[in-house]
Design a protein around this motif. Structure first.
Motif, PDB file in Angstrom:
ATOM      1  N   SER A  47       0.687  -1.334  -0.144  1.00 26.25           N
ATOM      2  CA  SER A  47       0.029   0.077  -0.146  1.00 26.25           C
ATOM      3  C   SER A  47       0.698   1.302   0.125  1.00 26.25           C
ATOM      4  O   SER A  47       0.174   2.355  -0.393  1.00 26.25           O
ATOM      5  CB  SER A  47      -0.982   0.066   1.124  1.00 26.25           C
ATOM      6  OG  SER A  47      -0.059   0.023   2.458  1.00 26.25           O
ATOM      7  N   ILE A  48       2.100   1.134   0.364  1.00 25.10           N
ATOM      8  CA  ILE A  48       2.945   2.350   0.316  1.00 25.10           C
ATOM      9  C   ILE A  48       4.237   2.390  -0.635  1.00 25.10           C
ATOM     10  O   ILE A  48       4.877   3.257  -0.555  1.00 25.10           O
ATOM     11  CB  ILE A  48       3.479   2.483   1.830  1.00 25.10           C
ATOM     12  CG1 ILE A  48       4.223   1.380   2.429  1.00 25.10           C
ATOM     13  CG2 ILE A  48       2.386   2.898   2.976  1.00 25.10           C
ATOM     14  CD1 ILE A  48       4.872   1.617   3.688  1.00 25.10           C
ATOM     15  N   GLN A  49       3.913   1.378  -1.540  1.00 24.67           N
ATOM     16  CA  GLN A  49       4.930   1.551  -2.711  1.00 24.67           C
ATOM     17  C   GLN A  49       4.788   2.261  -3.766  1.00 24.67           C
ATOM     18  O   GLN A  49       3.393   2.768  -3.895  1.00 24.67           O
ATOM     19  CB  GLN A  49       5.175  -0.391  -3.330  1.00 24.67           C
ATOM     20  CG  GLN A  49       5.872  -1.201  -2.220  1.00 24.67           C
ATOM     21  CD  GLN A  49       6.079  -2.577  -2.574  1.00 24.67           C
ATOM     22  OE1 GLN A  49       6.000  -2.621  -3.816  1.00 24.67           O
ATOM     23  NE2 GLN A  49       6.249  -3.524  -2.011  1.00 24.67           N
ATOM     24  N   PRO A  50       5.593   2.948  -4.421  1.00 23.36           N
ATOM     25  CA  PRO A  50       5.376   3.328  -5.641  1.00 23.36           C
ATOM     26  C   PRO A  50       4.863   2.765  -6.864  1.00 23.36           C
ATOM     27  O   PRO A  50       4.664   1.602  -6.702  1.00 23.36           O
ATOM     28  CB  PRO A  50       6.904   4.157  -5.914  1.00 23.36           C
ATOM     29  CG  PRO A  50       7.853   3.158  -5.461  1.00 23.36           C
ATOM     30  CD  PRO A  50       7.050   2.411  -4.140  1.00 23.36           C
ATOM     31  N   ALA A  51       4.226   3.571  -7.894  1.00 26.52           N
ATOM     32  CA  ALA A  51       3.821   3.092  -9.023  1.00 26.52           C
ATOM     33  C   ALA A  51       4.681   2.740 -10.005  1.00 26.52           C
ATOM     34  O   ALA A  51       4.551   2.224 -10.808  1.00 26.52           O
ATOM     35  CB  ALA A  51       2.583   3.806  -9.637  1.00 26.52           C
ATOM     36  N   GLU A  52       5.831   3.671  -9.825  1.00 29.57           N
ATOM     37  CA  GLU A  52       7.048   3.709 -10.946  1.00 29.57           C
ATOM     38  C   GLU A  52       8.284   3.691 -10.270  1.00 29.57           C
ATOM     39  O   GLU A  52       8.473   4.379  -9.433  1.00 29.57           O
ATOM     40  CB  GLU A  52       6.928   4.731 -11.669  1.00 29.57           C
ATOM     41  CG  GLU A  52       5.693   4.844 -12.775  1.00 29.57           C
ATOM     42  CD  GLU A  52       5.636   6.212 -13.570  1.00 29.57           C
ATOM     43  OE1 GLU A  52       4.808   6.292 -14.546  1.00 29.57           O
ATOM     44  OE2 GLU A  52       6.499   7.082 -13.418  1.00 29.57           O
ATOM     45  N   LEU A  53       8.966   2.553 -10.377  1.00 26.73           N
ATOM     46  CA  LEU A  53      10.384   2.373  -9.978  1.00 26.73           C
ATOM     47  C   LEU A  53      11.497   2.133 -10.959  1.00 26.73           C
ATOM     48  O   LEU A  53      11.621   0.992 -11.179  1.00 26.73           O
ATOM     49  CB  LEU A  53      10.370   1.687  -8.680  1.00 26.73           C
ATOM     50  CG  LEU A  53      11.634   1.281  -7.959  1.00 26.73           C
ATOM     51  CD1 LEU A  53      12.027   2.626  -7.160  1.00 26.73           C
ATOM     52  CD2 LEU A  53      11.941   0.334  -6.898  1.00 26.73           C
ATOM     53  N   ILE A  54      12.123   3.148 -11.572  1.00 27.08           N
ATOM     54  CA  ILE A  54      12.821   3.063 -12.974  1.00 27.08           C
ATOM     55  C   ILE A  54      14.322   2.984 -12.745  1.00 27.08           C
ATOM     56  O   ILE A  54      14.510   4.210 -11.796  1.00 27.08           O
ATOM     57  CB  ILE A  54      12.196   3.880 -13.796  1.00 27.08           C
ATOM     58  CG1 ILE A  54      10.671   3.997 -14.108  1.00 27.08           C
ATOM     59  CG2 ILE A  54      12.879   3.591 -15.150  1.00 27.08           C
ATOM     60  CD1 ILE A  54      10.120   4.927 -15.051  1.00 27.08           C
ATOM     61  N   SER A  55      14.810   2.181 -13.218  1.00 25.12           N
ATOM     62  CA  SER A  55      16.612   2.072 -13.089  1.00 25.12           C
ATOM     63  C   SER A  55      17.041   1.279 -14.120  1.00 25.12           C
ATOM     64  O   SER A  55      16.250   1.075 -15.129  1.00 25.12           O
ATOM     65  CB  SER A  55      17.089   1.691 -11.714  1.00 25.12           C
ATOM     66  OG  SER A  55      16.507   0.387 -11.556  1.00 25.12           O
ATOM     67  N   LEU A  56      18.162   0.518 -14.088  1.00 25.88           N
ATOM     68  CA  LEU A  56      18.382  -0.302 -14.871  1.00 25.88           C
ATOM     69  C   LEU A  56      18.111  -1.723 -14.673  1.00 25.88           C
ATOM     70  O   LEU A  56      18.486  -2.887 -14.962  1.00 25.88           O
ATOM     71  CB  LEU A  56      20.021  -0.369 -15.044  1.00 25.88           C
ATOM     72  CG  LEU A  56      20.640   1.085 -15.804  1.00 25.88           C
ATOM     73  CD1 LEU A  56      21.973   0.978 -16.049  1.00 25.88           C
ATOM     74  CD2 LEU A  56      19.999   1.408 -17.193  1.00 25.88           C
ATOM     75  N   TRP A  57      17.217  -1.910 -13.357  1.00 24.85           N
ATOM     76  CA  TRP A  57      16.849  -2.944 -12.652  1.00 24.85           C
ATOM     77  C   TRP A  57      15.453  -3.215 -12.853  1.00 24.85           C
ATOM     78  O   TRP A  57      14.700  -2.468 -12.855  1.00 24.85           O
ATOM     79  CB  TRP A  57      17.354  -3.133 -11.305  1.00 24.85           C
ATOM     80  CG  TRP A  57      18.819  -3.327 -11.048  1.00 24.85           C
ATOM     81  CD1 TRP A  57      19.825  -2.381 -10.843  1.00 24.85           C
ATOM     82  CD2 TRP A  57      19.286  -4.621 -10.933  1.00 24.85           C
ATOM     83  NE1 TRP A  57      21.121  -3.191 -10.654  1.00 24.85           N
ATOM     84  CE2 TRP A  57      20.760  -4.587 -10.666  1.00 24.85           C
ATOM     85  CE3 TRP A  57      19.049  -5.947 -11.005  1.00 24.85           C
ATOM     86  CZ2 TRP A  57      21.805  -5.318 -10.420  1.00 24.85           C
ATOM     87  CZ3 TRP A  57      19.958  -6.805 -10.589  1.00 24.85           C
ATOM     88  CH2 TRP A  57      21.352  -6.891 -10.655  1.00 24.85           C
ATOM     89  N   GLU A  58      15.099  -4.493 -13.262  1.00 25.18           N
ATOM     90  CA  GLU A  58      13.613  -4.910 -12.990  1.00 25.18           C
ATOM     91  C   GLU A  58      13.488  -6.102 -11.955  1.00 25.18           C
ATOM     92  O   GLU A  58      14.062  -7.301 -12.406  1.00 25.18           O
ATOM     93  CB  GLU A  58      13.278  -5.425 -14.408  1.00 25.18           C
ATOM     94  CG  GLU A  58      11.679  -5.772 -14.498  1.00 25.18           C
ATOM     95  CD  GLU A  58      11.432  -5.832 -15.953  1.00 25.18           C
ATOM     96  OE1 GLU A  58      10.397  -6.504 -16.034  1.00 25.18           O
ATOM     97  OE2 GLU A  58      12.338  -5.807 -16.810  1.00 25.18           O
ATOM     98  N   MET A  59      13.108  -5.664 -11.002  1.00 26.48           N
ATOM     99  CA  MET A  59      13.176  -6.666  -9.900  1.00 26.48           C
ATOM    100  C   MET A  59      11.675  -7.009  -9.519  1.00 26.48           C
ATOM    101  O   MET A  59      11.420  -7.550  -8.279  1.00 26.48           O
ATOM    102  CB  MET A  59      13.717  -5.897  -8.494  1.00 26.48           C
ATOM    103  CG  MET A  59      15.230  -5.393  -8.592  1.00 26.48           C
ATOM    104  SD  MET A  59      15.854  -4.779  -7.076  1.00 26.48           S
ATOM    105  CE  MET A  59      17.437  -4.552  -7.634  1.00 26.48           C
ATOM    106  N   GLY A  60      10.680  -6.693 -10.321  1.00 29.52           N
ATOM    107  CA  GLY A  60       9.341  -7.155 -10.065  1.00 29.52           C
ATOM    108  C   GLY A  60       8.728  -5.974  -9.306  1.00 29.52           C
ATOM    109  O   GLY A  60       9.155  -4.942  -8.969  1.00 29.52           O
ATOM    110  N   GLY A  61       7.285  -6.316  -9.405  1.00 30.34           N
ATOM    111  CA  GLY A  61       6.568  -5.271  -8.646  1.00 30.34           C
ATOM    112  C   GLY A  61       6.391  -3.769  -9.506  1.00 30.34           C
ATOM    113  O   GLY A  61       6.108  -3.926 -10.756  1.00 30.34           O
ATOM    114  N   ALA A  62       6.493  -2.835  -9.135  1.00 34.80           N
ATOM    115  CA  ALA A  62       6.615  -1.683  -9.491  1.00 34.80           C
ATOM    116  C   ALA A  62       7.760  -1.204 -10.455  1.00 34.80           C
ATOM    117  O   ALA A  62       7.932  -0.196 -10.976  1.00 34.80           O
ATOM    118  CB  ALA A  62       6.317  -0.329  -8.745  1.00 34.80           C
TER     119      ALA A  62
END
Length: 517
Positions: A476-491
């Motif tokens: 409930s408190i995670q962001p909708a977009e988490l962008i970097s060079l990594w794809e770890m699942g979720g957002a």
């Protein structure tokens, strides 16, 4: 042959003289008489006498040796004929080959070819005869009649060149050259460095007026985000006050107690003094037990006493010079899952500290909570803000979840460097959508602990750990977009142009107005 021709010509002239009484010239002899056919000595032979006895007129002597015929000059260079004036269409000229003159036989060319033998062309007799006949002793093909003696090619019989103008030949149409389309390559502009982005903000206020809607600041000032912030974990006000009071003066932060209580009971089982401290052994309770409610007794049935005792325990197992909260939680959660629980509790403690106790009770939509968050971010020396970003926070343009994320990362690491919030960022993403930055709902972090994100996104790096921390928070408190060079699942997802920063973006939910009726 030549004498016979002369006699025939003399007879023609006699008939002409008898009928018209004109002056005639035959060779070099001139006769001036009406009926004289010839003159023999001093006597004139009349036409009648000559008709009765042609022998009275002797045959003329042989012609003197003809003057040598000069060599024909070479044909001069053809000169353009003068363009004749247009005349009415004449009647077609009869073909001279098939239609000879029946009245006056014309002279034939050298070679003696007569009309109809197929060996030459008969020329009609002109009105005025030419008494001089030029012969060279060779056989030649007579030249067809022409208006110009120097012309060697006669006009066609059915289309006289002198009377019918030649139709103009249309000029060829030259196609218009097609200009090639030259595509000018658009040079790719390298992404600015962190220092360049930060330095750019000094001139940002002037750029706002010069380029509206190209800078997200102008967009954010005119368009407000819609929707509501998703529901966050809430704590009862009495519980929050109890934890704050229990931690006061112990050197332990209230957020540590809140995190221990979250892992222990999710705050939903405060009965019998079991809000926090369930993992304390009897020996630990005897060692660290403290009166929390001020009644002079230490009772395990008192929630206040439990909270105060846990605060004293964490103070004893934590080195003030080098605090290690995760190590302290590992000791507290003794058991097979202690490491996992300790890691979770340490993240939640950092998050609760970023929220603040008021936000846990009243929520992030409360104006007082937002104002308190802004002041704490601006006062936090571990959060390095560029000038434009600082103004964004001061003016209340930043979503409170962004402010909490900055506080959370600063709690987990020593320092973080912010490279972009609203000011200085574009309105649109590369895909053409309005960026979350334009709504104040996103932030870019360019460095962690003074280490640039660029070139430091390997496994176990600060970037890698920061992404892990955010993704392991409650959903409930995670962001909708988490962008970097990594794809770890979720957002989280990877984009190649995010090699120098971490993008953290939040979205709002549609408001429910079903209860408004």
């Amino acid at each position: 042959m030549r004498h016979l021709s002369r006699h025939r010509r003399a007879l023609s002239w006699v008939a002409l003289l008898a009928s018209s009484s004109v002056i005639a010239t035959v060779g070099a002899t001139a006769v001036l008489a009406e009926d004289a056919a010839c003159v023999v000595g001093d006597r004139s032979i009349t036409a009648a006498e000559f008709a009765a006895d042609p022998s009275l007129c002797p045959a003329p002597d042989a012609d003197p040796a003809p003057a040598p015929t000069p060599e024909p000059a070479p044909d001069p260079a053809p000169t353009p004929e003068p363009e004749p004036e247009p005349t009415p269409d004449p009647a077609p000229t009869p073909d001279p080959v098939t239609t000879p003159d029946p009245v006056t036989p014309g002279p034939v060319g050298d070679g003696g070819t007569s009309t109809g033998d197929g060996g030459g062309v008969t020329t009609p007799e002109p009105v005025t005869p030419d008494p001089t006949v030029t012969t060279d002793g060779t056989t030649t093909t007579p030249t067809p009649p022409a208006t110009d003696p120097g012309t060697t090619t006669p006009p066609a019989a059915t289309d006289p060149a002198a009377t019918t103008p030649t139709p103009a030949t249309p000029r060829p149409v030259t196609p218009k050259p097609v200009r090639p389309v030259v595509k000018v390559p658009v040079p790719k502009i390298a992404a600015p460095t962190v220092q360049e982005r930060i330095a750019h903000q000094a001139a940002a206020p002037r750029a706002y007026q010069a380029a509206p809607f190209r800078d997200a600041r102008v967009f954010r000032e005119q368009f407000k985000p819609e929707g509501r912030i998703p529901e966050q974990p809430r704590m009862e006000e009495a519980t929050a006050k109890l934890l704050v009071a229990a931690a006061e003066g112990t050197g332990t932060d209230w957020s540590t107690l809140a995190a221990a209580a979250w892992v222990d009971s999710r705050w939903d089982d405060p009965t019998a003094g079991r809000l926090v401290g369930r993992h304390l052994s009897t020996e630990e309770w005897a060692t660290h037990g403290t009166d929390g409610d001020g009644d002079g007794a230490v009772a395990r049935s008192s929630s206040a006493d439990h909270a105060r005792t846990v605060a004293m325990y964490f103070a004893s197992v934590t080195d003030p010079a080098k605090p290690d909260l995760e190590a302290a939680f590992t000791k507290y959660f003794a058991g097979s899952k202690s490491a996992e629980q300790a890691a979770q509790a340490a993240r939640m403690a950092a998050y609760f500290a970023a929220l603040g106790s008021d936000a846990l009770v009243d929520g992030l939509d409360d104006p007082k909570v937002r104002e308190a968050l802004q002041e704490r971010v601006l006062d936090n020396k571990d959060i390095e803000l560029y000038d434009g970003g600082r103004r964004d926070v001061e003016d209340g343009l930043i979503d409170p979840r962004v402010l909490v994320s900055l506080q959370f990362m600063a709690n987990r690491f020593d320092t973080i460097t912010v490279s972009s919030m609203v000011s200085g960022h574009g309105v649109y993403t590369s895909g053409g959508n309005v960026s979350l930055h334009a709504y104040g709902q996103a932030v870019d972090v360019a460095a962690i602990n003074g280490e640039s994100i660029a070139g430091h996104q390997q496994r176990e790096s600060n970037t890698w750990h920061a992404l892990q921390d955010i993704l392991l928070l409650p959903e409930s408190i995670q962001p909708a977009e988490l962008i970097s060079l990594w794809e770890m699942g979720g957002a989280s997802f990877a984009m190649s142009d995010h090699d120098d920063h971490i993008h953290i973006g939040f979205k709002t939910e549609a408001e429910d107005h079903s209860d408004d009726e």
